[in-house]
Design a protein around this motif. Sequence first.
Motif, PDB file in Angstrom:
ATOM      1  N   ARG A  21       0.832  -1.204   0.000  1.00 42.10           N
ATOM      2  CA  ARG A  21       0.000   0.000   0.000  1.00 42.10           C
ATOM      3  C   ARG A  21       0.865   1.252   0.000  1.00 42.10           C
ATOM      4  O   ARG A  21       0.567   2.222  -0.699  1.00 42.10           O
ATOM      5  CB  ARG A  21      -0.929   0.013   1.198  1.00 42.10           C
ATOM      6  CG  ARG A  21      -1.834   1.234   1.214  1.00 42.10           C
ATOM      7  CD  ARG A  21      -2.842   1.193   2.321  1.00 42.10           C
ATOM      8  NE  ARG A  21      -3.960   0.334   2.086  1.00 42.10           N
ATOM      9  CZ  ARG A  21      -5.001   0.626   1.311  1.00 42.10           C
ATOM     10  NH1 ARG A  21      -5.028   1.770   0.659  1.00 42.10           N
ATOM     11  NH2 ARG A  21      -6.003  -0.197   1.170  1.00 42.10           N
ATOM     12  N   ALA A  66      -8.350   6.468  -6.064  1.00 39.75           N
ATOM     13  CA  ALA A  66      -9.243   6.113  -4.957  1.00 39.75           C
ATOM     14  C   ALA A  66      -9.898   4.763  -5.195  1.00 39.75           C
ATOM     15  O   ALA A  66     -10.025   3.950  -4.280  1.00 39.75           O
ATOM     16  CB  ALA A  66     -10.310   7.193  -4.779  1.00 39.75           C
ATOM     17  N   ARG A  67     -10.296   4.498  -6.429  1.00 37.98           N
ATOM     18  CA  ARG A  67     -10.939   3.214  -6.744  1.00 37.98           C
ATOM     19  C   ARG A  67      -9.928   2.073  -6.718  1.00 37.98           C
ATOM     20  O   ARG A  67     -10.254   0.968  -6.306  1.00 37.98           O
ATOM     21  CB  ARG A  67     -11.598   3.267  -8.118  1.00 37.98           C
ATOM     22  CG  ARG A  67     -12.627   4.327  -8.291  1.00 37.98           C
ATOM     23  CD  ARG A  67     -13.873   4.042  -7.530  1.00 37.98           C
ATOM     24  NE  ARG A  67     -14.693   5.238  -7.509  1.00 37.98           N
ATOM     25  CZ  ARG A  67     -15.968   5.251  -7.722  1.00 37.98           C
ATOM     26  NH1 ARG A  67     -16.614   4.147  -7.935  1.00 37.98           N
ATOM     27  NH2 ARG A  67     -16.631   6.383  -7.670  1.00 37.98           N
ATOM     28  N   ALA A  68      -8.720   2.325  -7.149  1.00 38.77           N
ATOM     29  CA  ALA A  68      -7.713   1.257  -7.199  1.00 38.77           C
ATOM     30  C   ALA A  68      -7.280   0.821  -5.802  1.00 38.77           C
ATOM     31  O   ALA A  68      -7.063  -0.365  -5.561  1.00 38.77           O
ATOM     32  CB  ALA A  68      -6.492   1.723  -7.998  1.00 38.77           C
ATOM     33  N   THR A  69      -7.155   1.769  -4.888  1.00 38.83           N
ATOM     34  CA  THR A  69      -6.742   1.422  -3.536  1.00 38.83           C
ATOM     35  C   THR A  69      -7.914   1.213  -2.594  1.00 38.83           C
ATOM     36  O   THR A  69      -7.725   0.796  -1.459  1.00 38.83           O
ATOM     37  CB  THR A  69      -5.842   2.530  -2.945  1.00 38.83           C
ATOM     38  OG1 THR A  69      -6.573   3.752  -2.900  1.00 38.83           O
ATOM     39  CG2 THR A  69      -4.572   2.687  -3.751  1.00 38.83           C
ATOM     40  N   ASN A  70      -9.118   1.519  -3.067  1.00 38.68           N
ATOM     41  CA  ASN A  70     -10.338   1.384  -2.280  1.00 38.68           C
ATOM     42  C   ASN A  70     -10.255   2.204  -0.993  1.00 38.68           C
ATOM     43  O   ASN A  70     -10.693   1.770   0.069  1.00 38.68           O
ATOM     44  CB  ASN A  70     -10.644  -0.082  -1.975  1.00 38.68           C
ATOM     45  CG  ASN A  70     -12.100  -0.282  -1.595  1.00 38.68           C
ATOM     46  OD1 ASN A  70     -12.950   0.541  -1.941  1.00 38.68           O
ATOM     47  ND2 ASN A  70     -12.377  -1.348  -0.880  1.00 38.68           N
ATOM     48  N   SER A  71      -9.670   3.393  -1.093  1.00 44.07           N
ATOM     49  CA  SER A  71      -9.571   4.280   0.070  1.00 44.07           C
ATOM     50  C   SER A  71      -9.443   5.715  -0.419  1.00 44.07           C
ATOM     51  O   SER A  71      -9.127   5.969  -1.583  1.00 44.07           O
ATOM     52  CB  SER A  71      -8.367   3.925   0.928  1.00 44.07           C
ATOM     53  OG  SER A  71      -7.170   4.241   0.259  1.00 44.07           O
ATOM     54  N   ARG A  72      -9.682   6.624   0.490  1.00 44.48           N
ATOM     55  CA  ARG A  72      -9.518   8.043   0.147  1.00 44.48           C
ATOM     56  C   ARG A  72      -8.051   8.413  -0.019  1.00 44.48           C
ATOM     57  O   ARG A  72      -7.723   9.373  -0.704  1.00 44.48           O
ATOM     58  CB  ARG A  72     -10.159   8.898   1.228  1.00 44.48           C
ATOM     59  CG  ARG A  72     -11.656   8.846   1.183  1.00 44.48           C
ATOM     60  CD  ARG A  72     -12.274   9.875   2.088  1.00 44.48           C
ATOM     61  NE  ARG A  72     -13.716   9.823   1.938  1.00 44.48           N
ATOM     62  CZ  ARG A  72     -14.535   9.372   2.861  1.00 44.48           C
ATOM     63  NH1 ARG A  72     -14.066   8.966   4.007  1.00 44.48           N
ATOM     64  NH2 ARG A  72     -15.831   9.355   2.639  1.00 44.48           N
ATOM     65  N   GLY A 124     -14.140   9.435  -2.948  1.00 43.61           N
ATOM     66  CA  GLY A 124     -13.402   8.177  -2.868  1.00 43.61           C
ATOM     67  C   GLY A 124     -13.945   7.295  -1.766  1.00 43.61           C
ATOM     68  O   GLY A 124     -14.424   7.768  -0.738  1.00 43.61           O
ATOM     69  N   GLY A 125     -13.888   5.986  -1.982  1.00 42.03           N
ATOM     70  CA  GLY A 125     -14.453   5.059  -1.015  1.00 42.03           C
ATOM     71  C   GLY A 125     -13.689   5.073   0.293  1.00 42.03           C
ATOM     72  O   GLY A 125     -12.486   4.889   0.322  1.00 42.03           O
ATOM     73  N   ARG A 127     -13.338   3.650   4.423  1.00 40.89           N
ATOM     74  CA  ARG A 127     -13.396   2.340   5.054  1.00 40.89           C
ATOM     75  C   ARG A 127     -14.819   2.071   5.513  1.00 40.89           C
ATOM     76  O   ARG A 127     -15.436   2.882   6.176  1.00 40.89           O
ATOM     77  CB  ARG A 127     -12.449   2.289   6.244  1.00 40.89           C
ATOM     78  CG  ARG A 127     -11.011   2.421   5.840  1.00 40.89           C
ATOM     79  CD  ARG A 127     -10.127   2.287   7.026  1.00 40.89           C
ATOM     80  NE  ARG A 127     -10.324   3.463   7.891  1.00 40.89           N
ATOM     81  CZ  ARG A 127      -9.758   3.615   9.055  1.00 40.89           C
ATOM     82  NH1 ARG A 127      -8.983   2.687   9.541  1.00 40.89           N
ATOM     83  NH2 ARG A 127      -9.957   4.699   9.777  1.00 40.89           N
ATOM     84  N   GLN A 128     -15.328   0.928   5.145  1.00 37.59           N
ATOM     85  CA  GLN A 128     -16.652   0.526   5.580  1.00 37.59           C
ATOM     86  C   GLN A 128     -16.547  -0.822   6.260  1.00 37.59           C
ATOM     87  O   GLN A 128     -15.935  -1.741   5.731  1.00 37.59           O
ATOM     88  CB  GLN A 128     -17.590   0.427   4.374  1.00 37.59           C
ATOM     89  CG  GLN A 128     -17.746   1.732   3.678  1.00 37.59           C
ATOM     90  CD  GLN A 128     -19.167   1.952   3.203  1.00 37.59           C
ATOM     91  OE1 GLN A 128     -19.996   1.094   3.344  1.00 37.59           O
ATOM     92  NE2 GLN A 128     -19.409   3.090   2.647  1.00 37.59           N
TER      93      GLN A 128
END
Length: 138
Positions: A21, A66-72, A124-125, A127-128
């Motif tokens: 990461r 943001a989409r590739a790492t799935n985080s802001r 950006g997505g 953490r959920q």
Amino acid sequence: MKTDGGGSMLAQPLQRPSAGRAAALLGLFVLGAVVALAGSLVQAGWFPGGLLLALVGAAGLFLGGARATNSRGGAVAPAVGWTVTVILLTASRPEGDFLFGAGGGSYVFLLGGMALAVICATLGGGRQPGGDGVRLGK
């Protein structure tokens, strides 16, 4: 990110990011600097199409990170690289040389790119939490 039942995910202690990461975020930072350099050359060369192309390229990088790492953080890393590079390119050198002219397109590129960075970092997505008992997953 999974919690051990000790409260909400936000109450958990911060941990260092993994090496993968950290490398991805560093790569996105450098890519943000490259997109800023390319955008600064294109926006003045092919006005107004170059300005739109530069801003769409920056927005694509921010949102794609943001989409590739799935985080802001994937949007923030290239946005920081982009912003630092553009700010450094606006400064004039002692010889009087500078890359940006004083036209309106340069200001739209600078301020529009910063606005796009904030928008993409917000969209950006984040953490959920997962699982059956969470409300966000339904």
